[in-house]
Every structure is written in C-alpha cells, then in structure tokens.
Design a protein around this motif. Structure first.
Motif, PDB file in Angstrom:
ATOM      1  N   ASP A 244     -11.359  -9.941  10.025  1.00  0.00           N
ATOM      2  CA  ASP A 244     -10.567 -10.786   9.124  1.00  0.00           C
ATOM      3  C   ASP A 244     -10.916 -12.245   9.402  1.00  0.00           C
ATOM      4  OD1 ASP A 244      -8.729 -12.093   7.584  1.00  0.00           O
ATOM      5  OD2 ASP A 244      -6.978 -11.487   8.738  1.00  0.00           O
ATOM      6  N   THR A 245     -11.536 -12.908   8.416  1.00  0.00           N
ATOM      7  CA  THR A 245     -11.942 -14.311   8.625  1.00  0.00           C
ATOM      8  C   THR A 245     -10.766 -15.231   8.909  1.00  0.00           C
ATOM      9  OG1 THR A 245     -11.648 -14.856   6.304  1.00  0.00           O
ATOM     10  CG2 THR A 245     -13.851 -14.194   6.965  1.00  0.00           C
ATOM     11  N   ASN A 246      -9.565 -14.790   8.547  1.00  0.00           N
ATOM     12  CA  ASN A 246      -8.373 -15.646   8.611  1.00  0.00           C
ATOM     13  C   ASN A 246      -8.358 -16.681   7.493  1.00  0.00           C
ATOM     14  OD1 ASN A 246      -6.473 -14.947  10.582  1.00  0.00           O
ATOM     15  ND2 ASN A 246      -7.836 -15.644  12.206  1.00  0.00           N
ATOM     16  N   MET A 247      -9.206 -16.490   6.468  1.00  0.00           N
ATOM     17  CA  MET A 247      -9.220 -17.464   5.369  1.00  0.00           C
ATOM     18  C   MET A 247      -7.941 -17.384   4.536  1.00  0.00           C
ATOM     19  SD  MET A 247     -13.040 -17.607   3.817  1.00  0.00           S
ATOM     20  CE  MET A 247     -14.344 -18.495   4.664  1.00  0.00           C
ATOM     21  N   LEU A 248      -7.229 -16.254   4.642  1.00  0.00           N
ATOM     22  CA  LEU A 248      -5.980 -16.113   3.887  1.00  0.00           C
ATOM     23  C   LEU A 248      -4.791 -16.194   4.838  1.00  0.00           C
ATOM     24  CD1 LEU A 248      -7.092 -13.094   1.655  1.00  0.00           C
ATOM     25  CD2 LEU A 248      -7.210 -15.519   1.104  1.00  0.00           C
ATOM     26  N   ALA A 249      -4.970 -16.953   5.933  1.00  0.00           N
ATOM     27  CA  ALA A 249      -3.961 -16.924   6.999  1.00  0.00           C
ATOM     28  C   ALA A 249      -2.600 -17.398   6.538  1.00  0.00           C
ATOM     29  CB  ALA A 249      -4.442 -17.763   8.175  1.00  0.00           C
ATOM     30  N   SER A 250      -2.559 -18.195   5.453  1.00  0.00           N
ATOM     31  CA  SER A 250      -1.241 -18.694   5.033  1.00  0.00           C
ATOM     32  C   SER A 250      -0.451 -17.620   4.280  1.00  0.00           C
ATOM     33  CB  SER A 250      -1.414 -19.930   4.159  1.00  0.00           C
ATOM     34  OG  SER A 250      -2.299 -19.603   3.112  1.00  0.00           O
ATOM     35  N   ASP A 251      -1.152 -16.597   3.753  1.00  0.00           N
ATOM     36  CA  ASP A 251      -0.444 -15.522   3.039  1.00  0.00           C
ATOM     37  C   ASP A 251       0.185 -14.562   4.054  1.00  0.00           C
ATOM     38  OD1 ASP A 251      -1.844 -16.775   1.133  1.00  0.00           O
ATOM     39  OD2 ASP A 251      -2.849 -15.012   0.314  1.00  0.00           O
ATOM     40  N   SER A 252       1.166 -13.767   3.578  1.00  0.00           N
ATOM     41  CA  SER A 252       1.708 -12.758   4.492  1.00  0.00           C
ATOM     42  C   SER A 252       0.754 -11.561   4.484  1.00  0.00           C
ATOM     43  CB  SER A 252       3.101 -12.327   4.050  1.00  0.00           C
ATOM     44  OG  SER A 252       3.004 -11.668   2.829  1.00  0.00           O
ATOM     45  N   ARG A 253       0.406 -11.056   5.666  1.00  0.00           N
ATOM     46  CA  ARG A 253      -0.603 -10.002   5.771  1.00  0.00           C
ATOM     47  C   ARG A 253      -0.104  -8.882   6.657  1.00  0.00           C
ATOM     48  NH1 ARG A 253      -4.988 -13.368   8.578  1.00  0.00           N
ATOM     49  NH2 ARG A 253      -3.108 -14.087   9.575  1.00  0.00           N
ATOM     50  N   PRO A 254      -0.583  -7.668   6.430  1.00  0.00           N
ATOM     51  CA  PRO A 254      -0.217  -6.600   7.355  1.00  0.00           C
ATOM     52  C   PRO A 254      -0.924  -6.838   8.683  1.00  0.00           C
ATOM     53  CG  PRO A 254      -1.836  -5.813   5.790  1.00  0.00           C
ATOM     54  CD  PRO A 254      -1.498  -7.212   5.386  1.00  0.00           C
ATOM     55  N   PRO A 255      -0.372  -6.331   9.802  1.00  0.00           N
ATOM     56  CA  PRO A 255      -1.100  -6.459  11.063  1.00  0.00           C
ATOM     57  C   PRO A 255      -2.464  -5.786  10.912  1.00  0.00           C
ATOM     58  CG  PRO A 255       1.035  -5.379  11.368  1.00  0.00           C
ATOM     59  CD  PRO A 255       0.846  -5.566   9.907  1.00  0.00           C
ATOM     60  N   LEU A 256      -3.435  -6.301  11.650  1.00  0.00           N
ATOM     61  CA  LEU A 256      -4.823  -5.847  11.504  1.00  0.00           C
ATOM     62  C   LEU A 256      -4.997  -4.355  11.829  1.00  0.00           C
ATOM     63  CD1 LEU A 256      -7.061  -7.657  10.599  1.00  0.00           C
ATOM     64  CD2 LEU A 256      -7.623  -8.156  12.969  1.00  0.00           C
ATOM     65  N   LYS A 257      -4.145  -3.878  12.723  1.00  0.00           N
ATOM     66  CA  LYS A 257      -4.285  -2.490  13.173  1.00  0.00           C
ATOM     67  C   LYS A 257      -4.053  -1.483  12.041  1.00  0.00           C
ATOM     68  CE  LYS A 257      -2.767  -0.549  17.480  1.00  0.00           C
ATOM     69  NZ  LYS A 257      -1.726  -0.552  18.515  1.00  0.00           N
ATOM     70  N   GLU A 258      -3.150  -1.825  11.110  1.00  0.00           N
ATOM     71  CA  GLU A 258      -2.736  -0.826  10.117  1.00  0.00           C
ATOM     72  C   GLU A 258      -3.877  -0.393   9.187  1.00  0.00           C
ATOM     73  OE1 GLU A 258      -0.183   0.905  10.685  1.00  0.00           O
ATOM     74  OE2 GLU A 258       0.086  -0.487  12.349  1.00  0.00           O
ATOM     75  N   PRO A 259      -4.631  -1.349   8.594  1.00  0.00           N
ATOM     76  CA  PRO A 259      -5.747  -0.903   7.750  1.00  0.00           C
ATOM     77  C   PRO A 259      -6.798  -0.121   8.526  1.00  0.00           C
ATOM     78  CG  PRO A 259      -5.329  -3.249   7.468  1.00  0.00           C
ATOM     79  CD  PRO A 259      -4.468  -2.802   8.587  1.00  0.00           C
ATOM     80  N   LEU A 260      -7.016  -0.489   9.796  1.00  0.00           N
ATOM     81  CA  LEU A 260      -8.003   0.248  10.599  1.00  0.00           C
ATOM     82  C   LEU A 260      -7.506   1.668  10.838  1.00  0.00           C
ATOM     83  CD1 LEU A 260     -10.626   0.312  12.195  1.00  0.00           C
ATOM     84  CD2 LEU A 260      -9.399  -0.647  14.161  1.00  0.00           C
ATOM     85  N   ARG A 261      -6.214   1.772  11.122  1.00  0.00           N
ATOM     86  CA  ARG A 261      -5.620   3.106  11.321  1.00  0.00           C
ATOM     87  C   ARG A 261      -5.801   3.952  10.057  1.00  0.00           C
ATOM     88  NH1 ARG A 261      -1.778   4.189  14.735  1.00  0.00           N
ATOM     89  NH2 ARG A 261      -1.013   2.081  14.877  1.00  0.00           N
ATOM     90  N   GLU A 262      -5.562   3.312   8.899  1.00  0.00           N
ATOM     91  CA  GLU A 262      -5.652   4.005   7.606  1.00  0.00           C
ATOM     92  C   GLU A 262      -7.088   4.499   7.364  1.00  0.00           C
ATOM     93  OE1 GLU A 262      -3.967   1.440   4.553  1.00  0.00           O
ATOM     94  OE2 GLU A 262      -5.106   2.549   3.029  1.00  0.00           O
ATOM     95  N   GLU A 263      -8.051   3.618   7.604  1.00  0.00           N
ATOM     96  CA  GLU A 263      -9.459   3.969   7.376  1.00  0.00           C
ATOM     97  C   GLU A 263      -9.895   5.113   8.294  1.00  0.00           C
ATOM     98  OE1 GLU A 263     -11.737   3.677   5.434  1.00  0.00           O
ATOM     99  OE2 GLU A 263     -13.690   3.682   6.421  1.00  0.00           O
ATOM    100  N   MET A 264      -9.492   5.034   9.564  1.00  0.00           N
ATOM    101  CA  MET A 264      -9.889   6.087  10.507  1.00  0.00           C
ATOM    102  C   MET A 264      -9.206   7.405  10.161  1.00  0.00           C
ATOM    103  SD  MET A 264     -10.072   3.918  14.072  1.00  0.00           S
ATOM    104  CE  MET A 264     -10.504   5.316  15.090  1.00  0.00           C
TER     105      MET A 264
END
Ligand SMILES: Cc1cc2nc3c(=O)[nH]c(=O)nc-3n(C[C@H](O)[C@H](O)[C@H](O)COP(=O)(O)OP(=O)(O)OC[C@H]3O[C@@H](n4cnc5c(N)ncnc54)[C@H](O)[C@@H]3O)c2cc1C
Length: 400
Positions: A244-264
């Motif tokens: 995650d580049t953090n280019m959208l850091a001002s928006d509310s985002r899910p924790p990084l772990k969740e999408p990785l968990r979903e993909e795996m």
C-alpha cells in the motif's frame, strides 16, 4: 581523513555503488569502506522479485545472478476481481525470484572479491558533514571520509541526519511465506541449496506465475496483493504480501491484513497459520531531495518505485549513477553534488521512477471499481505499451 568514500549500508544500493565505483576507478579500492550493521547472510524482508532490468545491470558488472538459488516466473499476471492481463517475454522469464539473505550475501562476496573492505556488525548512529569531510559516528567508533553514500535503506539514519525536515513518503508492506499448498510449513530442509529448483505442486493457473491482484484498491488501499513462487533453502514455497503506497492515507481504509487474508483464503490458505512480517518502503517523490554537499543517497534512502514498491533494480541503478558522481567529484574536487538530482532525472532510472510515480498518482486515487476494470481488462494493449515504453527496459538504457 580515514577514507575517501564511506558507504553506509550493504544492501543492493551500497554494494552496487561499491562495485560500479571500483569498475570506474580501481585505484580507489583501498580508499573505500562499506559499513553494514548486520552480518551476512542477514535477513531482509523482501519478495525478492528481480526484473530483467536488474539482471542487465548485474550482467554489466560481470555478475551471473543464476549462481544464487532462485525461482523463475514465466509470466506476470495483473488481476482485478478474477480477470486481467498476463505478460510474458519471448524465450525468458519475466521475474527471477531470489531470497534476499542469499542474494545480498552473494553480492557482498563479489564486492569483497573486487577488493573493497566491508565491515560487518557496525551500526551508524550519526552522520555529520562539514566543509572538509564527513564524520560518521558508529557503535564501534568514529570514521571520517571525504564523501559518504547513504545506502541504509528505508529507515536509514543518513537521510534523517541530512534532511531531517524533508517530507517522508513511505508505503506499508506485509509479507508471508507459505508452502506451495495449504498446510503447515515443512521442517527446515537441508542447507545444500540447489540453484535450479523444481516446482512444488501449486494449483493450476498460478504455476510459475507472479500474481498481482488489485482488488483492494476500491477499498482505499493504493496497491495490490502478490503471490510469487519462491524457494527457501531449496524447498519450493510461495511468497504472499500486500503493498500500500499510502497515497490514500487520508481516506478510511481496512487494516492491511484483511485483504491479504481474503486473497490467501481464496487459494485455501489461512493467514493465521503463518508468520506475518511488515516493513516500510520509502518511495521516490520527484521533489524530495537526495543529496547534500559531501553526501549522496542511493536505493531506498533516495526512493524506490512508488507503483509496485520495486526497489532492487532501482538500488542497483542508483549505485551506477552514484559511482559516476563520485568519479567526477574526485576528478574536479567539487563535492557539492549539486547536479546529482538533475542527472538522475535525465537518466533512464530517473525517467522510469518519474513515470511510475506519475502512473501511481493516477491509478491509485482513481480507485473506483469501473476504473480498475477499465485499466486491467479493457485497456490491456495500452497498459502493455505504456509498461513497455515507460516502466520496463530502462536497465539497458542506463548510461553514465
Ligand atoms: C515486503 C517487501 C517486499 C519487497 N519486494 C520486492 C520485490 O519483490 N522486488 C523488488 O525489486 N523490491 C522489493 N522490495 C523493495 C526492496 O526490498 C528494497 O527496495 C531494496 O532492498 C532497497 O535496497 P537498499 O540497498 O536501498 O536498502 P536495503 O536492502 O534495506 O539495505 C540497507 C542496508 O543498510 C543496513 N543498515 C541500515 N541501517 C544501518 C545503520 N544505521 N548502520 C549500518 N548499516 C545499516 C541494513 O542492514 C541493510 O543491509 C520489497 C520490500 C519489502 C519491504
């Protein structure tokens, strides 16, 4: 003065600077010292994907990276919600995947063979330039040099000392190593690692493919998940991660772990069964300074690729440019390095970094689902053309 050149950090950027410098100015060999805080082979969190550009830069140093244990990916697939774009190259792999402990130890060995001293287990604490030279304070005493190269990575002390007020641009990254199929990690294999490793059993469709999935973008993650073939001590494995580049850091985002968990989970893996590790990547931003008089930054300390977080080939490229700067500085006696950033900008490395920053600044903020579908499924020929011209193929054009 103890040395002409002190290189701080023995990752690909520092080692490449040393190797390129010795190629250009062999008489400097005993006037160069590289300080590295760890001991090789040292762990470095990284997926280890080497692009053909990295291989070209190594070949031009007379190095054959196939000596390092590796896996080759014959294609790279860029996916959005189950469909996307695959890229392969005629008669060669698109990505060679190494483990960084092995790769960096190999490169350090080659650097030593070229006559350069590397001092391991020395941690730099403070870098202090003045009119006549640079003092480097370490946990093992002080060193003085005419010039210092800051090659100490994304969290490096050199940039912090030189440019304490410069803005910070860092991506957040997580990585996980698993077996090729769901299940526990096998017990450590014997250490007689073979450089040509056969594929383990991997589900069809991803065999030998470096897989990038941009499904997290609409949720505010400016990046992708990856799934690469890899090997650990000769045993086929998979390296997963999320960038995650953090280019959208001002928006509310899910924790990084969740999408990785979903993909795996889609591939039958349970993230919680494996060790997850994280590390930032400092990325290139065109307005960010990369030198002060007597000090040059290279590699992540200067800035890696913002688009994918690729940094090994860039680190090797920065080393080549820095060696040229050093040779010029010693022949003219001008250690201001005032033209370094301009020359980077005009170089093939600077052009790809700028293009990647520009593209990242467009495709990640335009995070709508329809745009990602347009990009990865409908505009395929345009994406391939842009990648071919602006992203890849810079290594052979990097001249100094
Ligand atoms: C999870 C993850 C996955 C990645 N995957 C890829 C990939 O697949 N392909 C790719 O191209 N790039 C990838 N990258 C990026 C890549 O790892 C970096 O861009 C690359 O390592 C930069 O090289 P460097 O030499 O600048 O820094 P580093 O490799 O970080 O080396 C810096 C060196 O300096 C030493 N050091 C640090 N501080 C001090 C100190 N105070 N004193 C002395 N020594 C010090 C460190 O021990 C280290 O050896 C990934 C990064 C992460 C975090």
């Amino acid at each position: 003065m103890d040395y002409d050149v002190l290189i701080l950090g023995g990752g690909p950027a520092g080692l490449s600077t040393a190797l390129h410098l010795i190629q250009r100015a062999p008489h400097l060999a005993d006037r160069i010292l590289l300080l590295e805080k760890a001991h090789y082979p040292r762990p470095k969190l990284c997926a280890g994907g080497l692009t053909p550009d990295a291989e070209i830069l190594l070949e031009r140093l007379g190095l054959d990276v196939s000596e390092v244990p590796h896996m080759d990916a014959s294609a790279a697939h860029f996916d959005f919600e189950g469909k996307g774009l695959s890229i392969s190259l005629p008669k060669r792999h698109v990505l060679r995947i190494i483990r960084r402990d092995e790769f960096d130890a190999w490169l350090a060995g080659k650097t030593r063979e070229s006559g350069i001293e590397i001092r391991e287990g020395v941690t730099v604490k403070v870098v202090r330039p003045d009119a006549d030279g640079v003092t480097v304070i370490t946990d093992q005493g002080n060193y003085c040099a005419k010039v210092v190269i800051g090659a100490d990575g994304s969290n490096g002390v050199t940039r912090r000392c030189m440019l304490p007020n410069a803005p910070v641009y860092t991506a957040r990254v997580l990585e996980v190593i698993t077996p090729t199929r769901p299940g526990p990690l096998p017990s450590p294999p014997p250490s007689d690692a073979n450089t040509s490793i056969r594929w383990g059993r991997v589900p069809e469709g991803r065999v030998g493919v470096a897989f990038f999935d941009f499904f997290p973008v609409p949720d505010g993650i400016a990046g992708y998940t990856w799934d690469f073939p890899t090997q650990v001590r000769g045993q086929p494995m998979r390296c997963w991660g999320i960038y995650d580049t953090n280019m959208l850091a001002s928006d509310s985002r899910p924790p990084l772990k969740e999408p990785l968990r979903e993909e795996m989970a889609r591939q039958g893996f349970d993230l919680d069964e494996y060790e997850i590790q994280g590390h930032p990547i400092r990325w290139f931003e065109p307005s960010n300074p990369i030198s002060v008089p007597r000090v040059l930054l290279v590699g992540d300390a200067a800035g890696a690729d913002p688009l994918f977080g690729e940094g090994i080939s860039m680190a090797l490229g920065y080393g080549k440019l820095a060696a040229w700067e050093l040779e010029q500085a010693f022949s003219t006696g001008d250690f201001s390095f005032s033209g370094y950033k301009r020359r980077l900008a005009w170089s093939a490395l600077g052009q790809t970094l700028f293009a990647r920053w520009f593209i990242a600044s467009i495709i990640y903020p335009l995070k709508w689902r329809w745009f990602q579908i347009l990009l990865w499924r409908i505009l395929k020929p345009v994406v391939v053309l842009v990648a071919w011209i602006f992203i890849l193929n810079w290594g052979k054009r990097l001249k100094t």
